[in-house]
Design a protein around this motif. Structure first.
Motif, PDB file in Angstrom:
ATOM      1  N   THR A  45       0.954  -1.406   0.144  1.00  0.00           N
ATOM      2  CA  THR A  45       0.010  -0.053   0.053  1.00  0.00           C
ATOM      3  C   THR A  45       0.829   1.162   0.176  1.00  0.00           C
ATOM      4  O   THR A  45       1.762   1.263   0.720  1.00  0.00           O
ATOM      5  CB  THR A  45      -0.866  -0.141   1.116  1.00  0.00           C
ATOM      6  N   LEU A  46       0.470   2.129  -1.060  1.00  0.00           N
ATOM      7  CA  LEU A  46       1.328   3.439  -1.067  1.00  0.00           C
ATOM      8  C   LEU A  46       0.657   4.556  -0.865  1.00  0.00           C
ATOM      9  O   LEU A  46      -0.513   4.651  -1.284  1.00  0.00           O
ATOM     10  CB  LEU A  46       2.126   3.409  -2.473  1.00  0.00           C
ATOM     11  N   LEU A  47       1.238   5.809  -0.354  1.00  0.00           N
ATOM     12  CA  LEU A  47       0.710   6.981  -0.214  1.00  0.00           C
ATOM     13  C   LEU A  47       1.493   7.606  -1.518  1.00  0.00           C
ATOM     14  O   LEU A  47       2.499   7.846  -1.463  1.00  0.00           O
ATOM     15  CB  LEU A  47       0.770   7.368   1.170  1.00  0.00           C
ATOM     16  N   VAL A  48       0.725   8.249  -2.262  1.00  0.00           N
ATOM     17  CA  VAL A  48       1.107   8.982  -3.502  1.00  0.00           C
ATOM     18  C   VAL A  48       0.739  10.454  -3.093  1.00  0.00           C
ATOM     19  O   VAL A  48      -0.428  10.664  -3.442  1.00  0.00           O
ATOM     20  CB  VAL A  48       0.912   8.511  -4.718  1.00  0.00           C
ATOM     21  N   THR A  49       1.740  11.295  -3.149  1.00  0.00           N
ATOM     22  CA  THR A  49       1.519  12.857  -3.117  1.00  0.00           C
ATOM     23  C   THR A  49       1.826  13.711  -4.236  1.00  0.00           C
ATOM     24  O   THR A  49       2.935  13.461  -4.541  1.00  0.00           O
ATOM     25  CB  THR A  49       2.006  13.587  -1.840  1.00  0.00           C
ATOM     26  N   LEU A  50       1.027  14.138  -4.811  1.00  0.00           N
ATOM     27  CA  LEU A  50       1.325  14.935  -6.214  1.00  0.00           C
ATOM     28  C   LEU A  50       1.592  16.379  -5.870  1.00  0.00           C
ATOM     29  O   LEU A  50       0.270  17.007  -5.704  1.00  0.00           O
ATOM     30  CB  LEU A  50       0.279  14.471  -7.554  1.00  0.00           C
ATOM     31  N   PRO A  51       2.390  17.173  -6.166  1.00  0.00           N
ATOM     32  CA  PRO A  51       2.540  18.485  -6.030  1.00  0.00           C
ATOM     33  C   PRO A  51       1.758  19.304  -7.098  1.00  0.00           C
ATOM     34  O   PRO A  51       1.436  18.570  -8.053  1.00  0.00           O
ATOM     35  CB  PRO A  51       4.028  18.777  -6.242  1.00  0.00           C
ATOM     36  N   PRO A  52       1.223  20.552  -6.759  1.00  0.00           N
ATOM     37  CA  PRO A  52       0.554  21.071  -7.738  1.00  0.00           C
ATOM     38  C   PRO A  52       1.037  20.944  -9.077  1.00  0.00           C
ATOM     39  O   PRO A  52       2.197  20.966  -9.585  1.00  0.00           O
ATOM     40  CB  PRO A  52       0.719  22.759  -7.176  1.00  0.00           C
ATOM     41  N   GLY A  53       0.231  20.560 -10.122  1.00  0.00           N
ATOM     42  CA  GLY A  53       0.591  20.431 -11.661  1.00  0.00           C
ATOM     43  C   GLY A  53       1.343  19.381 -11.917  1.00  0.00           C
ATOM     44  O   GLY A  53       1.908  19.283 -13.272  1.00  0.00           O
ATOM     45  N   CYS A  54       1.852  18.415 -10.969  1.00  0.00           N
ATOM     46  CA  CYS A  54       2.509  17.061 -11.166  1.00  0.00           C
ATOM     47  C   CYS A  54       1.843  16.397 -12.277  1.00  0.00           C
ATOM     48  O   CYS A  54       0.726  16.090 -12.552  1.00  0.00           O
ATOM     49  CB  CYS A  54       2.677  16.452  -9.932  1.00  0.00           C
ATOM     50  N   GLU A  55       2.528  15.960 -13.327  1.00  0.00           N
ATOM     51  CA  GLU A  55       2.304  15.317 -14.414  1.00  0.00           C
ATOM     52  C   GLU A  55       2.125  13.597 -13.982  1.00  0.00           C
ATOM     53  O   GLU A  55       1.428  13.041 -14.635  1.00  0.00           O
ATOM     54  CB  GLU A  55       3.158  15.291 -15.600  1.00  0.00           C
ATOM     55  N   GLY A  56       2.834  13.430 -12.820  1.00  0.00           N
ATOM     56  CA  GLY A  56       2.538  11.885 -12.478  1.00  0.00           C
ATOM     57  C   GLY A  56       3.824  10.967 -13.164  1.00  0.00           C
ATOM     58  O   GLY A  56       4.554  11.601 -13.837  1.00  0.00           O
ATOM     59  N   ALA A  57       3.505   9.709 -13.016  1.00  0.00           N
ATOM     60  CA  ALA A  57       4.560   8.880 -13.853  1.00  0.00           C
ATOM     61  C   ALA A  57       4.125   8.889 -15.141  1.00  0.00           C
ATOM     62  O   ALA A  57       3.241   8.835 -15.565  1.00  0.00           O
ATOM     63  CB  ALA A  57       4.327   7.470 -13.069  1.00  0.00           C
ATOM     64  N   PRO A  58       5.346   8.553 -15.692  1.00  0.00           N
ATOM     65  CA  PRO A  58       5.285   8.430 -17.413  1.00  0.00           C
ATOM     66  C   PRO A  58       4.345   7.090 -17.802  1.00  0.00           C
ATOM     67  O   PRO A  58       4.040   6.505 -16.894  1.00  0.00           O
ATOM     68  CB  PRO A  58       6.543   8.256 -17.794  1.00  0.00           C
ATOM     69  N   PRO A  59       3.937   7.105 -18.927  1.00  0.00           N
ATOM     70  CA  PRO A  59       3.123   5.812 -19.253  1.00  0.00           C
ATOM     71  C   PRO A  59       3.671   4.528 -18.671  1.00  0.00           C
ATOM     72  O   PRO A  59       5.212   4.131 -18.935  1.00  0.00           O
ATOM     73  CB  PRO A  59       2.993   5.753 -20.878  1.00  0.00           C
ATOM     74  N   HIS A  60       3.274   3.730 -18.085  1.00  0.00           N
ATOM     75  CA  HIS A  60       3.613   2.291 -17.290  1.00  0.00           C
ATOM     76  C   HIS A  60       2.561   1.287 -17.480  1.00  0.00           C
ATOM     77  O   HIS A  60       1.314   1.435 -17.736  1.00  0.00           O
ATOM     78  CB  HIS A  60       4.336   2.836 -16.190  1.00  0.00           C
ATOM     79  N   ARG A  61       3.131   0.137 -16.915  1.00  0.00           N
ATOM     80  CA  ARG A  61       2.000  -0.759 -16.535  1.00  0.00           C
ATOM     81  C   ARG A  61       2.547  -1.461 -15.322  1.00  0.00           C
ATOM     82  O   ARG A  61       3.847  -1.056 -14.745  1.00  0.00           O
ATOM     83  CB  ARG A  61       2.106  -1.900 -17.570  1.00  0.00           C
ATOM     84  N   HIS A  62       1.650  -2.374 -14.571  1.00  0.00           N
ATOM     85  CA  HIS A  62       1.820  -2.755 -13.142  1.00  0.00           C
ATOM     86  C   HIS A  62       1.924  -4.396 -13.616  1.00  0.00           C
ATOM     87  O   HIS A  62       0.954  -4.743 -14.299  1.00  0.00           O
ATOM     88  CB  HIS A  62       0.942  -2.280 -12.324  1.00  0.00           C
ATOM     89  N   SER A  63       2.740  -5.102 -12.922  1.00  0.00           N
ATOM     90  CA  SER A  63       2.508  -6.499 -12.907  1.00  0.00           C
ATOM     91  C   SER A  63       1.365  -7.254 -12.468  1.00  0.00           C
ATOM     92  O   SER A  63       1.247  -8.542 -12.475  1.00  0.00           O
ATOM     93  CB  SER A  63       3.938  -7.227 -12.428  1.00  0.00           C
ATOM     94  N   GLY A  64       0.564  -6.497 -11.680  1.00  0.00           N
ATOM     95  CA  GLY A  64      -0.608  -6.939 -10.940  1.00  0.00           C
ATOM     96  C   GLY A  64      -1.676  -6.010 -10.828  1.00  0.00           C
ATOM     97  O   GLY A  64      -1.105  -4.791 -11.283  1.00  0.00           O
ATOM     98  N   PRO A  65      -2.674  -6.228 -10.266  1.00  0.00           N
ATOM     99  CA  PRO A  65      -3.812  -5.046 -10.165  1.00  0.00           C
ATOM    100  C   PRO A  65      -3.430  -4.175  -9.044  1.00  0.00           C
ATOM    101  O   PRO A  65      -2.686  -4.174  -8.193  1.00  0.00           O
ATOM    102  CB  PRO A  65      -5.138  -5.691  -9.893  1.00  0.00           C
ATOM    103  N   ALA A  66      -4.117  -2.876  -9.166  1.00  0.00           N
ATOM    104  CA  ALA A  66      -3.980  -1.935  -8.210  1.00  0.00           C
ATOM    105  C   ALA A  66      -5.286  -1.215  -8.033  1.00  0.00           C
ATOM    106  O   ALA A  66      -6.219  -1.154  -8.688  1.00  0.00           O
ATOM    107  CB  ALA A  66      -3.093  -0.709  -8.715  1.00  0.00           C
ATOM    108  N   TYR A  67      -5.516  -1.025  -6.581  1.00  0.00           N
ATOM    109  CA  TYR A  67      -6.907  -0.220  -6.249  1.00  0.00           C
ATOM    110  C   TYR A  67      -6.668   0.908  -5.385  1.00  0.00           C
ATOM    111  O   TYR A  67      -5.747   0.734  -4.544  1.00  0.00           O
ATOM    112  CB  TYR A  67      -7.903  -1.608  -5.543  1.00  0.00           C
ATOM    113  N   GLY A  68      -7.068   1.882  -5.657  1.00  0.00           N
ATOM    114  CA  GLY A  68      -6.849   3.318  -5.131  1.00  0.00           C
ATOM    115  C   GLY A  68      -8.012   3.855  -4.638  1.00  0.00           C
ATOM    116  O   GLY A  68      -9.189   3.724  -5.122  1.00  0.00           O
ATOM    117  N   TYR A  69      -7.676   4.905  -3.810  1.00  0.00           N
ATOM    118  CA  TYR A  69      -8.721   5.943  -3.012  1.00  0.00           C
ATOM    119  C   TYR A  69      -8.252   7.345  -3.145  1.00  0.00           C
ATOM    120  O   TYR A  69      -6.952   7.396  -2.653  1.00  0.00           O
ATOM    121  CB  TYR A  69      -9.107   5.366  -1.478  1.00  0.00           C
TER     122      TYR A  69
END
Length: 144
Positions: A41-65
């Motif tokens: 479980t990860l907490l991801v904090t995005l600064p104002p205007g952050c583009e986030g990660a570049p295009p990617h995939r994950h080896s398994g599923p992800a569920y977030g809030y």
């Protein structure tokens, strides 16, 4: 709420009110968890205007809030959408490209919590090359 989704058990010895439990999201039929997966479980904090990660995939599923702010969320084959605080998201992982997970707000932080189930011995986040993006461009939903 059906019995199989009941998240409260009566406590006849309780001296206080029961907990308040609200289901805010669910994924029926989610069967993509790799055998031997590492759950994180990860907490991801995005600064104002952050583009986030570049295009990617994950080896398994992800569920977030989404905890606060607004996140732009785009998976291969689906149109980009804005998720706001209190909303959930699901991605199946595997061969699906995750195009966007950036902050939709230029003047405020956004944050989300995500639980991921990564295939044993594989990285959580696998970048997608520009060549692969070009090869699969027909799988991306039309953009305005």
């Amino acid at each position: 709420m059906s019995a199989e989704h009941s998240h409260h058990i009566e406590n006849p010895n309780a001296t206080t009110p029961p907990p308040k439990i609200d289901v805010i999201g669910s994924v029926p039929g989610a069967r993509q968890i790799p055998e031997g997966a590492e759950a994180m479980t990860l907490l991801v904090t995005l600064p104002p205007g952050c583009e986030g990660a570049p295009p990617h995939r994950h080896s398994g599923p992800a569920y977030g809030y989404v905890l606060k702010g607004e996140m732009i969320f785009e998976l291969e084959g689906e149109p980009a959408r804005v998720l706001k605080a209190g909303e959930t998201f699901w991605e199946p992982g595997g061969d699906v490209i995750h195009y966007q997970d950036g902050n939709n707000l230029a003047d405020a932080e956004s944050a989300f919590v995500v639980t991921m189930f990564c295939a044993h011995g594989q990285p959580m986040l696998i970048p997608v090359t520009a060549e692969e993006l070009e090869q699969r461009r027909d799988r991306r939903a039309p953009r305005p």
